[in-house]
Write an enzyme that holds these catalytic residues in place. Structure first.
Site, PDB file in Angstrom:
ATOM      1  N   GLY A   7       6.165  59.150  47.905  1.00  0.00           N
ATOM      2  CA  GLY A   7       5.933  60.555  48.084  1.00  0.00           C
ATOM      3  C   GLY A   7       6.486  61.283  49.233  1.00  0.00           C
ATOM      4  O   GLY A   7       5.977  61.480  50.467  1.00  0.00           O
ATOM      5  N   ARG A  34      19.637  54.496  47.426  1.00  0.00           N
ATOM      6  CA  ARG A  34      20.975  55.061  47.325  1.00  0.00           C
ATOM      7  C   ARG A  34      22.095  54.146  46.809  1.00  0.00           C
ATOM      8  O   ARG A  34      22.997  54.221  46.118  1.00  0.00           O
ATOM      9  CB  ARG A  34      21.425  55.977  48.386  1.00  0.00           C
ATOM     10  N   GLU A  51      17.904  61.503  45.501  1.00  0.00           N
ATOM     11  CA  GLU A  51      17.967  60.705  46.464  1.00  0.00           C
ATOM     12  C   GLU A  51      19.506  61.104  47.340  1.00  0.00           C
ATOM     13  O   GLU A  51      20.086  60.428  47.686  1.00  0.00           O
ATOM     14  CB  GLU A  51      18.208  59.164  46.166  1.00  0.00           C
TER      15      GLU A  51
END
Length: 391
Positions: A136, A249, A369
């Protein structure tokens, strides 16, 4: 004279670059996707569902947190993790999201920033898929600028009281533990919040047009009381969550190529069979030009991903280089998916073929991301020495 055709990545001979172990891991994941997931993916996408047992099955294969060491994690190379992400996303971006959020965001936040007690308690359960984690950070008004988050954590004796809202959280509604980042008097800190804690609510986001084979949620924290042991002791400031995003990523730089490869392979098979004016569609020069251009971008993206993976394994990969991989490979994968859809004609708008589903999913991958705009500015800052994130 006809010759024996090869697949796009066979033309580049990229399969000779991973080690035998890495190739075996990729092959295992490909079989898992082809045999267990692919027959149901179109139906899951249409109904916006995913069989809950998939997480346990992924855990049994060692896919969850696979690049982490110890705590029942597989401890593979970064390249092996990337190749697994590629095979998963060849099935669907939502499948890769489940695995990468579990391993690179939830588990990595505990692995990198947690106490030994937190690691022992959560990581083996998360690695097996018996517990699900979520991460979160993003809020309704703060995505690209997480430093402005409004979620707060205030001390109350030895406890912490958390209030705030997180948005667009993968796995949120099915999670057993949430890593929550919040503003404190000491700066941004991370907390492990069991989702059964009073005051914690996860609301599933419906009516999505993308990443439908993935659970996306809003998290609401209303005076959530946590003991001091819930704090991630080693994480201070934005370096904590950003390090986790960098892990995710990296996986996306490989994963997006899986979607692109699947689109291209399906399309090549289609145009070889589809006849237009009494000839296979593949026999036309415009078709071959499109296929050649897409193959070039797929192969270049694969070479870039493998290079980044070797740098990650060597401990020399920078976050700017991850931005290169995420920006280029997702952008090119989306372009490939769109072009493949055109070659499929009207058939391309159905779920019988994957390109349009992949294209719709990649629209989200392009955004999460770190948006393509933010990664562009990261690269621009590195080239010029000037930050252009404002103004």
């Amino acid at each position: 004279m006809a010759i024996t055709p090869v697949t796009p990545l066979e033309l580049f001979d990229t399969e000779s670059l991973p080690t035998d172990e890495e190739r075996e891991i990729a092959s295992t994941v490909r079989r898992f996707v082809d045999e267990r997931l692919r027959p149901d993916i179109a139906g899951w996408f249409e109904s916006a569902t995913l069989a809950q047992e998939i997480a346990v099955e992924a855990g049994s294969l060692g896919l969850l947190g696979m690049h982490l060491q110890g705590y029942d994690c597989a401890g593979t190379s970064a390249v092996a993790y990337g190749l697994a992400c590629m095979e998963l996303e060849a099935g669907d971006s939502g499948l890769r999201s489940l695995v990468s959020v579990q391993g690179s965001l939830s588990m990595y936040s505990i692995y990198r920033w947690g106490s030994e007690e937190q690691k022992q308690h959560w990581l083996p359960r998360l690695a097996s898929g018996r517990a699900i984690g979520c991460f979160g950070l993003t809020e309704p008004d703060f995505g690209s600028n997480p430093a402005g988050m409004r979620t707060t954590a205030k001390r109350d004796g030895s406890d912490w009281i958390l209030n705030g809202t997180k948005m667009w959280i993968t796995n949120g509604s099915i999670a057993d533990v949430a890593t929550i980042w919040a503003q404190t008097d000491e700066g941004i800190r991370g907390f492990l919040v069991p989702t059964g804690t009073p005051g914690f609510t996860a609301n599933t986001i419906h009516r999505k047009l993308s990443l439908r084979v993935s659970v996306t949620s809003e998290l609401v924290l209303d005076n959530v009381r946590l003991p001091g042991s819930a704090l991630l002791p080693e994480a201070r400031g934005l370096s904590g969550p950003l390090s986790c995003l960098n892990e995710a990523r990296f996986g996306i730089a490989f994963g997006a190529l899986g979607a692109a490869r699947d689109c291209l392979e399906q399309t090549i098979a289609y145009v070889r069979e589809r006849e237009v004016f009494d000839r296979p569609l593949a026999a036309y020069q415009l078709t071959q030009q499109k296929l050649a251009d897409m193959t070039l971008e797929l192969g270049k993206g694969m070479l870039l991903a493998l290079h980044l993976g070797r740098k990650k394994d060597a401990g020399t990969l920078t976050h700017q280089q991850v931005s290169l991989g995420k920006l280029n490979n997702v952008r090119e994968a989306l372009a490939i998916a769109r072009e493949c859809r055109t070659l499929l004609g009207a058939s391309g708008i159905t779920l019988e073929y994957s390109p349009m589903r992949h294209a719709i999913n990649l629209e989200t991958v392009l955004t999460y991301e770190g948006t393509s705009e933010m990664h562009t500015l990261v690269i621009g800052e590195q080239l010029t020495g000037i930050a252009a994130f404002r103004g």
